[in-house]
Design a protein around this motif. Structure first.
Motif, PDB file in Angstrom:
ATOM      1  N   ILE A   1      -1.901  -8.942  12.088  1.00 54.30           N
ATOM      2  CA  ILE A   1      -2.683  -7.910  11.394  1.00 54.30           C
ATOM      3  C   ILE A   1      -1.871  -6.625  11.269  1.00 54.30           C
ATOM      4  N   LEU A   2      -1.109  -6.289  12.302  1.00 51.08           N
ATOM      5  CA  LEU A   2      -0.279  -5.080  12.246  1.00 51.08           C
ATOM      6  C   LEU A   2       0.784  -5.187  11.155  1.00 51.08           C
ATOM      7  N   LEU A   3       1.440  -6.349  11.058  1.00 50.01           N
ATOM      8  CA  LEU A   3       2.450  -6.538  10.008  1.00 50.01           C
ATOM      9  C   LEU A   3       1.814  -6.462   8.619  1.00 50.01           C
ATOM     10  N   ALA A   4       0.648  -7.071   8.466  1.00 48.97           N
ATOM     11  CA  ALA A   4      -0.035  -7.005   7.170  1.00 48.97           C
ATOM     12  C   ALA A   4      -0.493  -5.581   6.863  1.00 48.97           C
ATOM     13  N   PHE A   5      -0.902  -4.844   7.909  1.00 48.50           N
ATOM     14  CA  PHE A   5      -1.327  -3.458   7.739  1.00 48.50           C
ATOM     15  C   PHE A   5      -0.195  -2.604   7.168  1.00 48.50           C
ATOM     16  N   ILE A   6       1.036  -2.896   7.575  1.00 43.41           N
ATOM     17  CA  ILE A   6       2.194  -2.169   7.048  1.00 43.41           C
ATOM     18  C   ILE A   6       2.656  -2.760   5.720  1.00 43.41           C
ATOM     19  N   GLY A   7       2.622  -4.086   5.611  1.00 44.78           N
ATOM     20  CA  GLY A   7       3.181  -4.752   4.440  1.00 44.78           C
ATOM     21  C   GLY A   7       2.372  -4.584   3.172  1.00 44.78           C
ATOM     22  N   VAL A   8       1.053  -4.652   3.279  1.00 49.12           N
ATOM     23  CA  VAL A   8       0.225  -4.594   2.060  1.00 49.12           C
ATOM     24  C   VAL A   8       0.375  -3.253   1.334  1.00 49.12           C
ATOM     25  N   PRO A   9       0.277  -2.095   2.004  1.00 48.52           N
ATOM     26  CA  PRO A   9       0.499  -0.838   1.277  1.00 48.52           C
ATOM     27  C   PRO A   9       1.901  -0.727   0.686  1.00 48.52           C
ATOM     28  N   LEU A  10       2.934  -1.163   1.444  1.00 47.70           N
ATOM     29  CA  LEU A  10       4.292  -1.107   0.905  1.00 47.70           C
ATOM     30  C   LEU A  10       4.418  -1.972  -0.342  1.00 47.70           C
ATOM     31  N   MET A  11       3.873  -3.180  -0.297  1.00 43.84           N
ATOM     32  CA  MET A  11       3.937  -4.082  -1.444  1.00 43.84           C
ATOM     33  C   MET A  11       3.188  -3.488  -2.638  1.00 43.84           C
ATOM     34  N   SER A  12       1.994  -2.969  -2.386  1.00 39.89           N
ATOM     35  CA  SER A  12       1.178  -2.427  -3.473  1.00 39.89           C
ATOM     36  C   SER A  12       1.856  -1.233  -4.140  1.00 39.89           C
ATOM     37  N   VAL A  13       2.327  -0.277  -3.321  1.00 42.67           N
ATOM     38  CA  VAL A  13       2.964   0.923  -3.876  1.00 42.67           C
ATOM     39  C   VAL A  13       4.279   0.566  -4.564  1.00 42.67           C
ATOM     40  N   GLY A  14       5.069  -0.308  -3.956  1.00 47.43           N
ATOM     41  CA  GLY A  14       6.346  -0.684  -4.550  1.00 47.43           C
ATOM     42  C   GLY A  14       6.191  -1.350  -5.905  1.00 47.43           C
ATOM     43  N   MET A  15       5.260  -2.283  -6.010  1.00 51.65           N
ATOM     44  CA  MET A  15       5.048  -2.978  -7.278  1.00 51.65           C
ATOM     45  C   MET A  15       4.458  -2.041  -8.323  1.00 51.65           C
ATOM     46  N   PHE A  16       3.515  -1.186  -7.908  1.00 51.22           N
ATOM     47  CA  PHE A  16       2.903  -0.245  -8.852  1.00 51.22           C
ATOM     48  C   PHE A  16       3.936   0.740  -9.377  1.00 51.22           C
ATOM     49  N   THR A  17       4.771   1.279  -8.460  1.00 52.48           N
ATOM     50  CA  THR A  17       5.802   2.234  -8.872  1.00 52.48           C
ATOM     51  C   THR A  17       6.801   1.585  -9.823  1.00 52.48           C
ATOM     52  N   THR A  18       7.215   0.358  -9.521  1.00 53.95           N
ATOM     53  CA  THR A  18       8.177  -0.337 -10.381  1.00 53.95           C
ATOM     54  C   THR A  18       7.609  -0.531 -11.788  1.00 53.95           C
ATOM     55  N   LYS A  19       6.363  -0.946 -11.874  1.00 54.80           N
ATOM     56  CA  LYS A  19       5.757  -1.162 -13.196  1.00 54.80           C
ATOM     57  C   LYS A  19       5.572   0.149 -13.946  1.00 54.80           C
TER      58      LYS A  19
ATOM     59  N   LEU B   1      13.520   3.876  -8.631  1.00 53.31           N
ATOM     60  CA  LEU B   1      13.295   2.488  -9.016  1.00 53.31           C
ATOM     61  C   LEU B   1      13.843   1.525  -7.958  1.00 53.31           C
ATOM     62  N   GLN B   2      15.035   1.809  -7.442  1.00 48.71           N
ATOM     63  CA  GLN B   2      15.617   0.947  -6.415  1.00 48.71           C
ATOM     64  C   GLN B   2      14.786   0.969  -5.136  1.00 48.71           C
ATOM     65  N   GLN B   3      14.339   2.155  -4.724  1.00 49.63           N
ATOM     66  CA  GLN B   3      13.508   2.260  -3.529  1.00 49.63           C
ATOM     67  C   GLN B   3      12.187   1.519  -3.713  1.00 49.63           C
ATOM     68  N   ALA B   4      11.623   1.594  -4.912  1.00 46.51           N
ATOM     69  CA  ALA B   4      10.357   0.910  -5.160  1.00 46.51           C
ATOM     70  C   ALA B   4      10.527  -0.602  -5.055  1.00 46.51           C
ATOM     71  N   ARG B   5      11.626  -1.115  -5.577  1.00 50.36           N
ATOM     72  CA  ARG B   5      11.865  -2.557  -5.488  1.00 50.36           C
ATOM     73  C   ARG B   5      12.100  -2.990  -4.044  1.00 50.36           C
ATOM     74  N   ILE B   6      12.817  -2.172  -3.276  1.00 50.53           N
ATOM     75  CA  ILE B   6      13.029  -2.492  -1.857  1.00 50.53           C
ATOM     76  C   ILE B   6      11.691  -2.473  -1.114  1.00 50.53           C
ATOM     77  N   GLN B   7      10.864  -1.477  -1.403  1.00 50.77           N
ATOM     78  CA  GLN B   7       9.550  -1.393  -0.779  1.00 50.77           C
ATOM     79  C   GLN B   7       8.710  -2.633  -1.090  1.00 50.77           C
ATOM     80  N   ALA B   8       8.724  -3.049  -2.355  1.00 49.26           N
ATOM     81  CA  ALA B   8       7.942  -4.219  -2.739  1.00 49.26           C
ATOM     82  C   ALA B   8       8.428  -5.456  -1.994  1.00 49.26           C
ATOM     83  N   GLY B   9       9.751  -5.630  -1.902  1.00 48.82           N
ATOM     84  CA  GLY B   9      10.293  -6.786  -1.187  1.00 48.82           C
ATOM     85  C   GLY B   9       9.943  -6.765   0.292  1.00 48.82           C
ATOM     86  N   MET B  10      10.087  -5.583   0.924  1.00 47.69           N
ATOM     87  CA  MET B  10       9.729  -5.477   2.335  1.00 47.69           C
ATOM     88  C   MET B  10       8.244  -5.734   2.544  1.00 47.69           C
TER      89      MET B  10
END
Length: 279
Positions: free
Chosen positions: A118-136, A47-56
């Motif tokens: 684009i490179l930052l978004a390429f990394i950020g969007v999957p991290l945000m999506s997985v982090g938020m999905f895992t947390t929920k 849960l903590q890792q997922a929240r960190i991932q979502a924030g990053m």
């Protein structure tokens, strides 16, 4: 007739026995805050890792958007001569007598900032999506999607497989975009035929981009498949409902009518009417 009646009575007894045993055993030992293996749910580390991932992911996506749109605004202003950019520490890669230096600097600035954004978004969007999905999923607040069983959701490898899948999908999208740019490059070179800016070397640019886009697209597909395979393997390995079923014959009966598989509280056993009526 008597043999069939006895068979039916035995089958009925087998079907009713588990229900009666559960009724006599009282409440289940698996509590609301545990998974089927008795582990605390949700796993606090996941849960903590997922929240960190979502924030990053949110931070990287926002930074990428600022670079992308901010760079386009500043670069276009420099290309129009409305803004003077600071001198670059790198040697100029483009020289042209038809285009002034400020316009070249503006276009280069747009390209660099857009690429980094684009490179930052390429990394950020999957991290945000997985982090938020895992947390929920771990907090059981997910809506519009199937809830992952607690025993599966408590496995870190499952969520790593999901992250691999999302990065694979992002890579596949990038490969498709490169293919589109390659086709556009071919069309652009064809449009310059017969003009003073035509350069035959330009015909090599489009196929090169298309070849690179194809490789990136294939890599994205393979990575996506690997992530999905990892998730399925973890689910099949830890979910008691997906464990293999074994059949065991009853003493004195020629056909197996008992099925067993591992359960949250030990081995589960139940009977089947179909087998009992077959003899």
């Amino acid at each position: 007739m008597a043999r069939a009646s006895v068979s039916l009575l035995v089958a009925f007894s087998l079907l009713m026995a588990p229900a009666l045993a559960r009724a006599q055993a009282g409440p289940s030992l698996v509590q609301a805050g545990q998974d089927d293996l008795g582990r605390p749910f949700p796993n606090p580390e996941i849960l903590q890792q997922a929240r960190i991932q979502a924030g990053m992911g949110i931070g990287l996506t926002a930074a990428g958007g600022v670079l992308l749109f901010g760079g386009m605004m500043l670069g276009s202003a420099a290309a129009r001569g409305e803004l003077t950019l600071p001198p670059s520490p790198f040697p100029r890669l483009i020289q042209s007598e038809r285009i002034d230096d400020s316009s070249i600097d503006g276009f280069v600035f747009i390209g660099v900032t857009a690429g980094v954004g684009i490179l930052l978004a390429f990394i950020g969007v999957p991290l945000m999506s997985v982090g938020m999905f895992t947390t929920k999923q771990l907090l059981r607040t997910i809506k519009g999607a199937e809830k992952v069983p607690r025993t599966v959701a408590n496995e870190p490898l499952y969520w790593r497989g999901l992250q691999t899948q999302h990065f694979g999908q992002a890579t596949g999208i990038a490969g498709g975009a490169l293919l589109a740019f390659g086709i556009i490059a071919l069309v652009a070179v064809g449009a310059t035929v017969g003009t003073q800016v035509y350069d035959p070397v330009g015909w090599a640019v489009g196929p090169g981009i298309i070849a690179g886009g194809t490789a990136v697209l294939v890599l994205g597909i393979k990575t996506t498949q690997k992530g999905r395979a990892t998730q399925k393997a973890v689910w099949d390995d830890v979910d008691p409902r997906r464990q293999p079923v074994s059949l065991a014959p009853l003493p004195g009966l020629p056909l197996p009518i008992l099925a067993t598989r591992p359960g949250p509280l030990g081995t589960e056993t139940w009977g089947g009417v179909g087998w009992s009526l077959a003899f």
